[in-house]
Design an enzyme around this catalytic site. Structure first.
Site, PDB file in Angstrom:
ATOM      1  CE  LYS A 139      15.436  17.305 -16.419  1.00  0.00           C
ATOM      2  NZ  LYS A 139      15.524  15.798 -16.440  1.00  0.00           N
ATOM      3  CG  HIS A 271      51.453  47.634   2.368  1.00  0.00           C
ATOM      4  ND1 HIS A 271      50.335  47.763   1.157  1.00  0.00           N
ATOM      5  CD2 HIS A 271      51.842  48.431   1.923  1.00  0.00           C
ATOM      6  CE1 HIS A 271      50.277  49.320   0.701  1.00  0.00           C
ATOM      7  NE2 HIS A 271      51.191  49.518   1.383  1.00  0.00           N
TER       8      HIS A 271
END
Length: 509
Positions: A139, A271
């Site tokens: 922070k 696929h």
């Protein structure tokens, strides 16, 4: 952007790996070091001066080590704004030391959970002081540098060596971003442990291992993979996997797990669907019969085995252009043969458990469901026709059902003698799926007399069983559950076809 020179550091880590060079460099730079417990001892053993945090707070480590750094004199030293006159005055008034650098390595919560430890041991690995130090330092990145992971030690050491203890605001903000990544991931892991039964309808996904792919499904799309690929595979050879490769590999692994402890089984996928699959006494024959299922589609496909790939199988595979070959192991000679194509990807599938939750994007959110862990078995089948399936037919029905479960809906799977003859995949009509499967099987010269059929969902009308019967199918497996089940059952009874119900639908969208 302001540069700041570090004059003091708080170091409190669980793992000491890679810490020594940093501590020595900080000492060379005349940085005052504060520390706690085992880290303090580690630094002293290096022959470097260190100030115990207890000397700052006038409190010892209490509650069995649960409280060490949680004190205003520690957090005041981290959170003060160095350009704020009031903060500077309060530091002087309360004799709070300025802290410019925080190095913290959190308790290994995820590793403790993964180890199968007791709940009490897991709870004790929820870091409180460490996570608070990280958040405070990140922070206040305007003044403080936060190093929050062992993985960042080398980068930070390089920064120390190149800038002699100075950091820019960009440097500090960069490490702050890393710190909040650590803290958010840590909290997500803790939440997911407490919410294993999904009592709280909230989704927390956090993956720290990310990889940029060449592109997504198509070259104009960006693609990324977030996950620990190395946890599942050992990559032995070949090019980087693409987005589409990864989808096919995922489909291949999930399918082959159905046959994990079975006789030698080989599958070819294209696929995301199996275009060939066979189970035989030898892997070599399983491969040949899987390939025969659709040698055209196999070109450029993903191949997977449930058994070690031997020389004979490798020699056959080497004749085919394929993207990926996956197996639990490869013989030395087989590996040498398969490495003959430089781009061919060779993967060892480790003995792992796949995630028990499926997640996919949908609209402006995500869909989440439990993994489909139901595999149809002989014990769970209900015979609903006058004709009872033979032992051979029952084995083929279960074989076909396993494939059907991992094929796109609507789907029909035709199989015979534990060989995939053909499947109809992703059709809008189940009749279309069946007709596609029959046409494909015949195009590759399969004799469907005595073959079986699997469906991922029930038949609302008898048309599918009639078409199948006319093609030579003698046994059918389906979930059942239609209000018109009797229509299909009656047709089978009138035409000497065996049919079994599983009671479980296996849609795959």
């Amino acid at each position: 952007m302001s540069n700041k020179r570090m004059s003091s550091a708080l170091i409190s880590v669980f793992s000491k790996d890679g810490l020594a060079p940093i501590v020595k460099k900080l000492n060379d730079l005349n940085v005052t070091i504060y520390s706690t417990g085992g880290t303090e001892k580690f630094i002293k053993d290096l022959g470097i001066n260190v100030i115990p945090v207890e000397d700052v707070t006038s409190y010892p480590s209490i509650l069995g080590g649960r409280v060490k750094t949680l004190h205003p004199k520690v957090f005041g030293g981290i959170l003060n704004r160095q350009n704020h006159d009031g903060d500077v005055a309060e530091l002087a008034e309360f004799e709070i030391p300025q802290i410019d650098l925080v190095i913290v390595d959190l308790y290994p919560f995820e590793k403790t959970v993964a180890s199968g430890a007791s709940n009490q041991d897991i709870i004790e690995k929820i870091d409180i002081g460490g996570i608070s130090l990280i958040r405070a330092a990140a922070k206040n990145y305007a003044d403080v540098t936060c190093v929050s992971s062992v993985e960042d030690y080398s980068e930070f050491l390089e920064l120390l060596e190149t800038k002699n203890g100075e950091t820019s605001e960009d440097d500090r903000k960069h490490f702050a971003a890393k710190a909040f990544n650590v803290s958010s991931h840590y909290d997500s892991a803790i939440f997911n442990y407490f919410n294993q039964n999904h009592e709280i309808a909230s989704l927390k996904i956090s993956e720290n291992k990310g990889k940029v792919l060449r592109y997504g499904e198509n070259p104009h799309q960006k693609g990324f993979f977030f996950g620990d690929f190395d946890e599942i595979f050992t990559k032995l050879h070949g090019k980087e996997l693409s987005y589409n490769n990864l989808l096919d590999v995922d489909a291949a692994v999930n399918l082959m797990l159905e046959f994990k402890n079975d006789a030698p089984t080989f599958a070819v996928l294209k696929h995301n669907n199996a275009c060939g699959l066979a189970q035989r006494d030898t892997l070599h024959q399983a491969y040949l019969d899987a390939l025969a299922g659709d040698p055209v589609s196999a070109f450029g496909g993903v191949l997977i085995s449930n058994s070690e790939i031997d020389v004979a199988t490798a020699e056959e595979i080497h004749k085919l252009f394929c993207e990926v070959v996956i197996a639990p192991s490869f013989s030395d000679k087989a590996l040498e043969i398969l490495k003959g194509k430089k781009n061919r990807i060779l993967l060892i599938l480790k003995d792992i458990e796949m995630p028990q939750t499926n997640v996919r994007s949908c609209l402006n959110g995500v869909l989440v469901q439990d993994r489909n862990n139901v595999t149809d078995t002989l014990d769970g089948l209900k015979s609903v026709t006058n004709k009872t399936a033979t032992t051979t037919e029952l084995d083929d029905l279960i074989f076909a059902s396993k494939i059907c479960k991992h094929t796109k809906s609507n789907t029909i799977v035709l199989a015979k003698n534990k060989q995939l003859c053909a499947s109809g995949t992703g059709q809008t009509s189940r009749v279309d799926a069946l007709n596609q499967a029959i046409h494909k099987a015949k195009s590759f010269n399969f004799d469907l007399e005595g073959a079986v059929m699997a469906s991922d969902a029930f038949f609302p009308f008898p048309d599918c069983v009639e078409i199948a019967d006319n093609a030579g199918i003698t046994a059918v497996i389906q979930p059942g559950g239609s209000i018109k089940d009797e229509l299909s059952i009656n047709y089978c009874n009138d035409n000497n076809v065996a049919m079994v119900f599983t009671g479980t639908r296996h849609f795959k969208h």
